[in-house]
Motif scaffolding. Sequence first.
Motif, mmCIF file in Angstrom:
data_model
loop_
_atom_site.group_PDB
_atom_site.id
_atom_site.type_symbol
_atom_site.label_atom_id
_atom_site.label_comp_id
_atom_site.label_asym_id
_atom_site.label_seq_id
_atom_site.Cartn_x
_atom_site.Cartn_y
_atom_site.Cartn_z
ATOM 1 N N ALA A 1 48.623 28.265 51.411
ATOM 2 C CA ALA A 1 49.586 29.360 51.364
ATOM 3 C C ALA A 1 49.115 30.357 50.297
ATOM 4 O O ALA A 1 48.310 30.023 49.431
ATOM 5 N N PHE A 2 49.636 31.580 50.363
ATOM 6 C CA PHE A 2 49.219 32.639 49.440
ATOM 7 C C PHE A 2 49.401 32.227 47.980
ATOM 8 O O PHE A 2 48.485 32.372 47.174
ATOM 9 N N ASP A 3 50.579 31.699 47.625
ATOM 10 C CA ASP A 3 50.829 31.336 46.220
ATOM 11 C C ASP A 3 49.904 30.221 45.748
ATOM 12 O O ASP A 3 49.464 30.211 44.598
ATOM 13 N N GLU A 4 49.560 29.287 46.644
ATOM 14 C CA GLU A 4 48.607 28.235 46.282
ATOM 15 C C GLU A 4 47.225 28.828 46.021
ATOM 16 O O GLU A 4 46.556 28.456 45.059
ATOM 17 N N ALA A 5 46.801 29.753 46.891
ATOM 18 C CA ALA A 5 45.485 30.382 46.734
ATOM 19 C C ALA A 5 45.403 31.141 45.413
ATOM 20 O O ALA A 5 44.412 31.044 44.695
ATOM 21 N N VAL A 6 46.449 31.885 45.073
ATOM 22 C CA VAL A 6 46.476 32.634 43.809
ATOM 23 C C VAL A 6 46.361 31.671 42.634
ATOM 24 O O VAL A 6 45.581 31.888 41.708
ATOM 25 N N ILE B 1 45.585 41.729 47.945
ATOM 26 C CA ILE B 1 45.939 41.226 46.611
ATOM 27 C C ILE B 1 44.988 40.101 46.226
ATOM 28 O O ILE B 1 44.480 40.047 45.103
ATOM 29 N N LEU B 2 44.711 39.209 47.168
ATOM 30 C CA LEU B 2 43.797 38.093 46.906
ATOM 31 C C LEU B 2 42.396 38.603 46.561
ATOM 32 O O LEU B 2 41.736 38.052 45.677
ATOM 33 N N ALA B 3 41.961 39.681 47.225
ATOM 34 C CA ALA B 3 40.629 40.244 46.932
ATOM 35 C C ALA B 3 40.554 40.727 45.486
ATOM 36 O O ALA B 3 39.532 40.540 44.821
ATOM 37 N N THR B 4 41.624 41.316 44.968
ATOM 38 C CA THR B 4 41.604 41.754 43.561
ATOM 39 C C THR B 4 41.608 40.542 42.636
ATOM 40 O O THR B 4 40.973 40.563 41.586
#
Length: 176
Positions: free
Chosen positions: A19-24, A159-162
């Motif tokens: 999930a996005f929050d896990e990846a961050v 956002i993940l790319a940044t």
Amino acid sequence: PPQLVRPARREEPEPSPLAFDEAVRFLEGVTERDAIARTVLRYARSKFRRAVLLTVHRGGAHGWAGLGEKLGPEAVRDIHLALGTPGIVDTVVTTQAHFLGPIPKTEANIRLLKALGGGVPANALLVPILATGRVVNVFYADAGKGGLVDAGGVGELLILATRIAKSYDALIERVR
């Protein structure tokens, strides 16, 4: 003389999507480059059928890591695209901006799709990943043959790319 029999190569199971929050969270503690690739690709698999990270250097974009339909490690490593010729990867590198749309029929784009296992998606998403102010990777994703990338996941990926860029910069600082 007896024949040397090599065991059949087992395919590694694909890692579970993130999930996005896990990846961050994973990117915040990353200590090596391959962990960055694993994290972004695991997140991508929650949104896309095929996802590939290309490394940009020496006038070309080269396959580094990927997950999805027909994307084994050998297929990904065989991707080599010259920059400076019309194509979506070159456009993303040159403009340092993401691309979301149908893939124009150019020689470079046709070679890319063949390397990805064939099949023309309805559209594709490409995102440049920068480190120290230059494009070092290009993230490519699509929804498979005829598939349409949902624009809803694009914001999170940008956002993940940044965050990936910040992870690279932190890795570079540790080396210095």
